[in-house]
Scaffold this motif. Sequence first.
Motif, PDB file in Angstrom:
ATOM      1  N   GLY A  44      18.630   1.931  11.855  1.00 56.77           N
ATOM      2  CA  GLY A  44      18.646   1.598  13.272  1.00 56.77           C
ATOM      3  C   GLY A  44      18.906   0.128  13.491  1.00 56.77           C
ATOM      4  N   HIS A  45      18.332  -0.393  14.570  1.00 53.21           N
ATOM      5  CA  HIS A  45      18.503  -1.798  14.952  1.00 53.21           C
ATOM      6  C   HIS A  45      17.136  -2.460  15.031  1.00 53.21           C
ATOM      7  CE1 HIS A  45      22.325  -0.062  16.159  1.00 53.21           C
ATOM      8  NE2 HIS A  45      22.811  -1.285  16.044  1.00 53.21           N
ATOM      9  N   TRP A  46      17.102  -3.746  14.677  1.00 53.96           N
ATOM     10  CA  TRP A  46      15.842  -4.481  14.767  1.00 53.96           C
ATOM     11  C   TRP A  46      16.057  -5.746  15.579  1.00 53.96           C
ATOM     12  CZ3 TRP A  46      14.596  -9.344  12.705  1.00 53.96           C
ATOM     13  CH2 TRP A  46      15.548  -9.921  11.863  1.00 53.96           C
ATOM     14  N   ARG A  47      14.954  -6.224  16.131  1.00 54.36           N
ATOM     15  CA  ARG A  47      14.993  -7.446  16.934  1.00 54.36           C
ATOM     16  C   ARG A  47      13.686  -8.194  16.757  1.00 54.36           C
ATOM     17  NH1 ARG A  47      11.694  -5.130  20.282  1.00 54.36           N
ATOM     18  NH2 ARG A  47      12.012  -3.331  21.530  1.00 54.36           N
ATOM     19  N   LEU A  48      13.731  -9.441  17.108  1.00 53.11           N
ATOM     20  CA  LEU A  48      12.536 -10.269  17.084  1.00 53.11           C
ATOM     21  C   LEU A  48      11.779 -10.031  18.380  1.00 53.11           C
ATOM     22  CD1 LEU A  48      11.312 -12.370  15.175  1.00 53.11           C
ATOM     23  CD2 LEU A  48      12.475 -14.118  16.488  1.00 53.11           C
ATOM     24  N   GLY A  49      10.514  -9.705  18.279  1.00 50.97           N
ATOM     25  CA  GLY A  49       9.688  -9.445  19.454  1.00 50.97           C
ATOM     26  C   GLY A  49       8.509 -10.405  19.480  1.00 50.97           C
ATOM     27  N   GLU A  62       0.815  -1.209   0.000  1.00 49.01           N
ATOM     28  CA  GLU A  62       0.000   0.000   0.000  1.00 49.01           C
ATOM     29  C   GLU A  62       0.854   1.267   0.000  1.00 49.01           C
ATOM     30  OE1 GLU A  62      -3.341   0.174  -0.185  1.00 49.01           O
ATOM     31  OE2 GLU A  62      -3.502  -2.007  -0.267  1.00 49.01           O
ATOM     32  N   SER A  63       2.065   1.180   0.475  1.00 49.25           N
ATOM     33  CA  SER A  63       2.951   2.344   0.575  1.00 49.25           C
ATOM     34  C   SER A  63       4.241   2.068  -0.198  1.00 49.25           C
ATOM     35  CB  SER A  63       3.290   2.615   2.038  1.00 49.25           C
ATOM     36  OG  SER A  63       4.154   1.609   2.542  1.00 49.25           O
ATOM     37  N   SER A  64       5.081   3.090  -0.255  1.00 39.71           N
ATOM     38  CA  SER A  64       6.385   2.923  -0.906  1.00 39.71           C
ATOM     39  C   SER A  64       7.468   2.527   0.096  1.00 39.71           C
ATOM     40  CB  SER A  64       6.790   4.226  -1.601  1.00 39.71           C
ATOM     41  OG  SER A  64       6.924   5.261  -0.639  1.00 39.71           O
ATOM     42  N   ALA A  65       7.061   2.132   1.296  1.00 39.36           N
ATOM     43  CA  ALA A  65       8.029   1.786   2.339  1.00 39.36           C
ATOM     44  C   ALA A  65       8.834   0.543   1.959  1.00 39.36           C
ATOM     45  CB  ALA A  65       7.317   1.542   3.666  1.00 39.36           C
ATOM     46  N   ARG A  66      10.113   0.606   2.266  1.00 37.05           N
ATOM     47  CA  ARG A  66      11.016  -0.537   2.113  1.00 37.05           C
ATOM     48  C   ARG A  66      11.860  -0.633   3.369  1.00 37.05           C
ATOM     49  NH1 ARG A  66      12.565  -2.390  -3.568  1.00 37.05           N
ATOM     50  NH2 ARG A  66      10.888  -1.504  -4.772  1.00 37.05           N
ATOM     51  N   TYR A  67      11.957  -1.856   3.857  1.00 34.23           N
ATOM     52  CA  TYR A  67      12.761  -2.130   5.046  1.00 34.23           C
ATOM     53  C   TYR A  67      13.793  -3.184   4.684  1.00 34.23           C
ATOM     54  CZ  TYR A  67       9.021   0.262   7.529  1.00 34.23           C
ATOM     55  OH  TYR A  67       8.108   1.195   7.951  1.00 34.23           O
ATOM     56  N   ASP A  68      15.066  -2.839   4.828  1.00 34.50           N
ATOM     57  CA  ASP A  68      16.170  -3.774   4.568  1.00 34.50           C
ATOM     58  C   ASP A  68      16.650  -4.280   5.926  1.00 34.50           C
ATOM     59  OD1 ASP A  68      18.408  -5.170   3.794  1.00 34.50           O
ATOM     60  OD2 ASP A  68      19.427  -3.467   2.880  1.00 34.50           O
ATOM     61  N   LEU A  69      16.180  -5.475   6.316  1.00 36.04           N
ATOM     62  CA  LEU A  69      16.544  -6.081   7.600  1.00 36.04           C
ATOM     63  C   LEU A  69      17.785  -6.938   7.395  1.00 36.04           C
ATOM     64  CD1 LEU A  69      12.999  -7.206   8.833  1.00 36.04           C
ATOM     65  CD2 LEU A  69      14.131  -4.996   9.103  1.00 36.04           C
ATOM     66  N   ARG A  70      18.851  -6.624   8.093  1.00 37.41           N
ATOM     67  CA  ARG A  70      20.130  -7.315   7.911  1.00 37.41           C
ATOM     68  C   ARG A  70      20.377  -8.324   9.018  1.00 37.41           C
ATOM     69  NH1 ARG A  70      22.365  -1.540   6.935  1.00 37.41           N
ATOM     70  NH2 ARG A  70      21.814  -1.252   4.746  1.00 37.41           N
ATOM     71  N   ALA A  71      21.180  -9.325   8.711  1.00 39.08           N
ATOM     72  CA  ALA A  71      21.474 -10.412   9.651  1.00 39.08           C
ATOM     73  C   ALA A  71      22.192  -9.922  10.908  1.00 39.08           C
ATOM     74  CB  ALA A  71      22.300 -11.496   8.962  1.00 39.08           C
ATOM     75  N   ASP A  72      22.893  -8.795  10.824  1.00 36.66           N
ATOM     76  CA  ASP A  72      23.615  -8.275  11.995  1.00 36.66           C
ATOM     77  C   ASP A  72      22.715  -7.476  12.941  1.00 36.66           C
ATOM     78  OD1 ASP A  72      23.223  -5.882  10.628  1.00 36.66           O
ATOM     79  OD2 ASP A  72      25.359  -5.388  10.484  1.00 36.66           O
ATOM     80  N   GLY A  73      21.397  -7.444  12.651  1.00 34.17           N
ATOM     81  CA  GLY A  73      20.459  -6.751  13.520  1.00 34.17           C
ATOM     82  C   GLY A  73      20.275  -5.276  13.205  1.00 34.17           C
ATOM     83  N   THR A  74      20.839  -4.806  12.107  1.00 38.25           N
ATOM     84  CA  THR A  74      20.636  -3.422  11.689  1.00 38.25           C
ATOM     85  C   THR A  74      19.639  -3.383  10.537  1.00 38.25           C
ATOM     86  OG1 THR A  74      22.467  -3.449  10.107  1.00 38.25           O
ATOM     87  CG2 THR A  74      22.979  -2.764  12.383  1.00 38.25           C
ATOM     88  N   PHE A  75      19.108  -2.195  10.265  1.00 42.21           N
ATOM     89  CA  PHE A  75      18.189  -2.040   9.140  1.00 42.21           C
ATOM     90  C   PHE A  75      18.317  -0.643   8.552  1.00 42.21           C
ATOM     91  CE2 PHE A  75      15.683  -0.107  12.480  1.00 42.21           C
ATOM     92  CZ  PHE A  75      15.011   0.920  11.843  1.00 42.21           C
ATOM     93  N   GLU A  76      17.863  -0.511   7.311  1.00 43.32           N
ATOM     94  CA  GLU A  76      17.676   0.784   6.661  1.00 43.32           C
ATOM     95  C   GLU A  76      16.239   0.812   6.171  1.00 43.32           C
ATOM     96  OE1 GLU A  76      20.365   2.709   4.115  1.00 43.32           O
ATOM     97  OE2 GLU A  76      22.115   1.694   4.966  1.00 43.32           O
ATOM     98  N   ALA A  77      15.636   1.987   6.250  1.00 44.24           N
ATOM     99  CA  ALA A  77      14.245   2.140   5.842  1.00 44.24           C
ATOM    100  C   ALA A  77      14.108   3.354   4.934  1.00 44.24           C
ATOM    101  CB  ALA A  77      13.355   2.308   7.064  1.00 44.24           C
ATOM    102  N   THR A  78      13.277   3.235   3.918  1.00 45.17           N
ATOM    103  CA  THR A  78      12.956   4.359   3.040  1.00 45.17           C
ATOM    104  C   THR A  78      11.456   4.365   2.786  1.00 45.17           C
ATOM    105  OG1 THR A  78      13.317   3.031   1.043  1.00 45.17           O
ATOM    106  CG2 THR A  78      15.201   4.313   1.843  1.00 45.17           C
ATOM    107  N   GLY A  79      10.933   5.545   2.488  1.00 50.61           N
ATOM    108  CA  GLY A  79       9.529   5.666   2.116  1.00 50.61           C
ATOM    109  C   GLY A  79       8.542   5.353   3.224  1.00 50.61           C
TER     110      GLY A  79
END
Length: 154
Positions: A87-92, A47-64
Amino acid sequence: MKRRLVLAVPALLLSAACGLGEALADYPTEPVEVSTADLVGVWAGYESSARYDLRADGTFEATGVPVSQLGTFFEDSGRLGPFHGHGHWRLGTMAQSSPQTSRDAVLDFDELLDADNSRIEQRGDVHLNAATPTDAPDHVLILTTTHDWFQRLP
């Protein structure tokens, strides 16, 4: 001949992706247990132009990232977005009202910028809930938010 083939392949891939998107747009889903390895990759919003690049090292980049994915502070702040950052991402875990077997990815922004590249002090976070459409072949994994759903890009 080669030029037609070069132009036809991207068109075919785009139509296949749109077909999957339309098939999943009105999806009934069921929560799914995932590991961090299952979530690594680039996830694109439907629905949006959002993209989330979730990396194995627990970091991410987001656009849109639209304001609706960042919570009520942003809706109340008058910021329009779309936003980008990292930033950083984690499993919740999911909220108490959801089945305890479902999981989500929690993305905490270290830096969040508005469309004009102005830094946002109140950064917020994004929750991407793991699910699988009940009618999808091979139980495709998708991520959902209140206002959008995401599929992993190849």
